[in-house]
Design a protein around this motif. Structure first.
Motif, short mmCIF file in Angstrom:
data_model
loop_
_atom_site.label_atom_id
_atom_site.label_comp_id
_atom_site.label_asym_id
_atom_site.label_seq_id
_atom_site.Cartn_x
_atom_site.Cartn_y
_atom_site.Cartn_z
N THR A 149 61.53 66.37 21.90
CA THR A 149 62.29 67.50 22.43
C THR A 149 62.70 67.24 23.87
N LEU A 150 61.76 66.72 24.66
CA LEU A 150 62.07 66.44 26.06
C LEU A 150 63.13 65.34 26.18
N LEU A 151 63.00 64.32 25.35
CA LEU A 151 63.99 63.23 25.40
C LEU A 151 65.37 63.74 25.03
N THR A 152 65.43 64.60 24.00
CA THR A 152 66.73 65.14 23.59
C THR A 152 67.33 65.99 24.70
N GLY A 153 66.51 66.88 25.25
CA GLY A 153 67.00 67.74 26.33
C GLY A 153 67.44 66.91 27.53
N GLY A 154 66.67 65.89 27.85
CA GLY A 154 67.00 65.04 29.00
C GLY A 154 68.30 64.29 28.78
N LEU A 155 68.44 63.72 27.58
CA LEU A 155 69.65 62.95 27.29
C LEU A 155 70.88 63.85 27.29
N ASP A 156 70.72 65.04 26.70
CA ASP A 156 71.82 65.99 26.66
C ASP A 156 72.24 66.37 28.09
N ALA A 157 71.25 66.59 28.95
CA ALA A 157 71.57 66.95 30.34
C ALA A 157 72.26 65.80 31.07
N VAL A 158 71.80 64.58 30.82
CA VAL A 158 72.44 63.42 31.45
C VAL A 158 73.90 63.33 31.02
N LEU A 159 74.15 63.53 29.72
CA LEU A 159 75.52 63.42 29.22
C LEU A 159 76.41 64.51 29.79
N ARG A 160 75.86 65.71 29.94
CA ARG A 160 76.70 66.84 30.36
C ARG A 160 76.87 66.97 31.85
N PHE A 161 75.81 66.67 32.60
CA PHE A 161 75.83 67.10 34.00
C PHE A 161 75.82 65.98 35.02
N THR A 162 75.80 64.72 34.60
CA THR A 162 75.74 63.67 35.61
C THR A 162 77.04 62.87 35.65
N ARG A 163 77.24 62.19 36.76
CA ARG A 163 78.39 61.31 36.92
C ARG A 163 78.39 60.28 35.81
N TYR A 164 77.21 59.71 35.53
CA TYR A 164 77.13 58.71 34.48
C TYR A 164 77.52 59.31 33.12
N GLY A 165 76.99 60.49 32.83
CA GLY A 165 77.28 61.12 31.54
C GLY A 165 78.77 61.37 31.36
N ARG A 166 79.41 61.86 32.43
CA ARG A 166 80.86 62.09 32.35
C ARG A 166 81.61 60.79 32.10
N SER A 167 81.20 59.71 32.78
CA SER A 167 81.92 58.45 32.60
C SER A 167 81.73 57.93 31.18
N LEU A 168 80.55 58.13 30.60
CA LEU A 168 80.33 57.68 29.22
C LEU A 168 81.17 58.50 28.24
N ARG A 169 81.20 59.83 28.45
CA ARG A 169 82.01 60.66 27.55
C ARG A 169 83.49 60.34 27.70
N ALA A 170 83.92 60.07 28.93
CA ALA A 170 85.32 59.70 29.15
C ALA A 170 85.64 58.40 28.42
N ALA A 171 84.75 57.41 28.56
CA ALA A 171 84.99 56.12 27.92
C ALA A 171 85.00 56.26 26.40
N SER A 172 84.15 57.17 25.87
CA SER A 172 84.14 57.29 24.42
C SER A 172 85.34 58.08 23.92
N ALA A 173 85.90 58.96 24.77
CA ALA A 173 87.11 59.69 24.37
C ALA A 173 88.32 58.76 24.38
N ASP A 174 88.44 57.92 25.40
CA ASP A 174 89.59 57.01 25.52
C ASP A 174 89.21 55.92 26.50
N VAL A 175 88.78 54.79 25.95
CA VAL A 175 88.18 53.76 26.80
C VAL A 175 89.20 53.20 27.80
N GLU A 176 90.45 53.06 27.38
CA GLU A 176 91.46 52.51 28.28
C GLU A 176 91.78 53.50 29.40
N ALA A 177 91.90 54.77 29.02
CA ALA A 177 92.17 55.79 30.04
C ALA A 177 91.02 55.89 31.03
N ALA A 178 89.80 55.70 30.55
CA ALA A 178 88.65 55.72 31.46
C ALA A 178 88.76 54.59 32.47
#
Ligand code: ADP
Ligand code: MG
Lengths: 286, 241
Positions: A149-178
């Motif tokens: 549960t803690l790992l899931t919550g932590g990973l979810d928070a990293v993806l949603r709220f950190t610079r790194y998480g945003r860059s990963l979501r951007a790259a997965s949405a459109d790697v070239e645009a990222a």
């Protein structure tokens, strides 16, 4: 009573499956990489951990603390040396490349560790249980569930709220645009796979403590992770967590109906979800 | 004119197909240069090649006189080149705010007054209202504003804009073009790929016309006649009409 106990056992089992599934949610769900070695890496880390405990005489929690960084290093290397060459919108090249690696890994583990099943001594924690209401619940499975549960919550928070998480979501949405806005996709992906395999360090330790591991066991872990991610819906880590719970509960209830039916019940539920809601339970239709 | 970014005999293509046959292009600080040409002429290919999205030799693209051709796109951003790509290419599943933040979190070191999300919202006030909206729920014009905002937040010295008016209502196109002087005003160079030739002429100081991967016309936007443009745009055969 019988059934409540089954559901509780299933949720506890789901805690372990969630630890397999999180890394896959990240790799398959977010990066569209199919990593067939996923389960083999759990086994590899578990065997390394067991040997470490054996040779260095360290306890299970020190093993855990060692396996997570080892897993992260393996993941980073895997991405840098291999997966970054095959990453793209088509998951097939990564599937083919890691399929070969999976077979090689299993053979290598067989050579080093032989086909014997092994497990990690837990210093008595495997036998401990607590009374919750009318039920006796194992302490170790409870720790596994809390960690998941803690790992899931932590990973979810990293993806949603950190610079790194945003860059990963951007790259997965459109790697070239990222890349066009300054993200270095290869570095972002290498970190993601490091996180994914690092989490498998938890899965490996707990798997080896709860039951046994042998070099050829990897495909089972791979299938459970895959099923959990598909049931929950691609691209959502809480979806993968819930998918793991559903899988665990299905297996536990199936086992109560007939001990031979346990694993099969999980597959049946997976197929039912695939037929009725192919986008997964938590995914909106795109 | 001092040159900020230039290309030298740039050739680029897709696999065996060559789309550009030796392009010499240059732009100076604060300048607005239009790039016109028919569909398939190679305008997007040129911007992509400059941006490092297509393989080119190092000395085919220079920035401040230094060879940068073929550098990875994220390196080009770090050196001050940004692109507003054809088709907007926003990050689906992420909000307006998140789309802009990804850009500002990976930006080059700003040269003049840095672009902030606040300044982008002042340019396009509607985006402030839509900050928490997933970008796929925006209108085409609003999406284009996010794409331009993303380009600006990269803190570019050269911003490459690929058909930013495509598919937008005339009122929205006007709205977008009206903010461009605020961009060049602080020394940022603008390359405008534009289908609307008269709009391109009005918005730029110089223009290049591309035809089948070659530059067929180059000059000051105000001095070029309609006839010259149509000859360069469609090729010599049409100029005889
Ligand atoms: N991804 C691609 N693969 C193959 N050929 C392409 C690709 N993109 C563009 N082309 C070709 O390259 C040429 C130039 O295209 P492009 O640069 O997109 O033109 P423009 O932007 O001026 O309309 C055209 O002949 C087009 O068909
Ligand atoms: Mg184009």
């Amino acid at each position: 009573m019988h059934w409540i106990e089954g559901i509780v056992q299933g949720i506890l089992l789901g805690g372990l499956y969630a630890q397999y599934a999180l890394g896959m949610a990240l790799m398959f769900g977010v990066m569209k990489i199919v990593n067939v070695t996923h389960g083999d890496l759990v086994i590899l880390l578990a065997l390394i951990g067991i040997s470490l405990a054996d040779l260095a005489g360290i306890g299970p929690w020190s093993v855990l603390a060692t396996l997570v960084p080892i897993g992260a290093a393996i993941g980073w290397l895997l991405q840098r040396a291999m997966l970054n060459r095959v990453v793209g919108n088509d998951p097939l090249p990564s599937l083919i490349a890691t399929f070969g690696l999976s077979i090689a890994l299993q053979n290598a583990m067989l050579v080093v560790w032989s086909a014997n099943t092994r497990s990690l001594p837990g210093g008595g924690i495997q036998q401990a249980s607590v009374e919750i209401g009318p039920l006796f619940v194992g302490v170790l499975p409870l720790i596994v569930l809390i960690c998941a549960t803690l790992l899931t919550g932590g990973l979810d928070a990293v993806l949603r709220f950190t610079r790194y998480g945003r860059s990963l979501r951007a790259a997965s949405a459109d790697v070239e645009a990222a890349a066009m806005v300054g993200v270095n996709p290869k570095a972002v992906y290498a970190t993601a796979t490091a996180i994914a395999v690092g989490i498998l360090g938890f899965a490996a330790t707990f798997q080896a403590m709860r039951s046994t591991v042998a070099p050829a066991d990897g495909p089972f872990q791979l299938i459970y992770a895959f099923e959990a991610v598909i049931i929950g819906g691609l691209g959502s880590v809480w979806g993968a967590f819930t998918g793991a719970m559903i899988l665990g509960v299905s297996q536990a209830i199936g086992f109560r109906i007939n001990p031979g039916f346990g694993i099969l019940a999980g597959h049946v539920v997976f197929l039912a979800v695939l037929a009725i809601r192919p986008q997964g339970i938590f995914q909106r239709k795109s | 004119m001092t040159t900020l970014l230039s290309t030298h005999g740039l050739v680029a293509g897709y696999g065996d197909m060559r789309a550009l046959h030796g392009i010499d292009f240059a732009i100076g600080p604060g300048e607005t240069v239009a790039l016109i040409g028919a569909n398939g002429a190679g305008k997007s290919t040129l911007l992509r090649a400059i941006m490092g999205l297509l393989p080119v030799a190092a000395d085919m693209v220079t920035l401040d006189g230094a060879p940068v051709g073929g550098a990875a796109p994220h390196r080009m951003v770090q050196s001050g080149v940004a692109i507003v790509p054809e088709g907007r290419r926003l990050f689906a599943g992420m909000t307006v705010d998140e789309n802009l933040r990804v850009a500002s979190e990976h930006a080059a070191t700003p040269q003049g007054t840095p672009w902030t999300q606040e300044r982008v919202y002042n340019l396009f006030p509607i985006l402030r209202e839509k900050a928490r909206t997933p970008v796929e729920n925006l209108s085409g014009g609003q999406q284009q504003m996010v794409s331009i905002g993303r380009g600006l937040l990269a803190q570019p010295r050269v911003l490459l804009c690929d058909e930013i008016s495509l598919g937008l209502a005339p009122r929205v196109v006007r709205e977008i073009y009206e903010v461009l002087p605020q961009v060049t005003g602080q020394g940022t160079a603008l390359v405008l790929v534009e289908q609307d030739v008269s709009l391109a002429q009005r918005a730029s100081q110089r223009l290049y016309c591309l035809l089948e991967g070659r530059i067929t016309l180059e000059g000051r936007s105000g001095d070029i006649s309609r006839e010259d443009i149509s000859a360069a745009y469609f090729g010599a055969s049409h100029a005889l009409d």
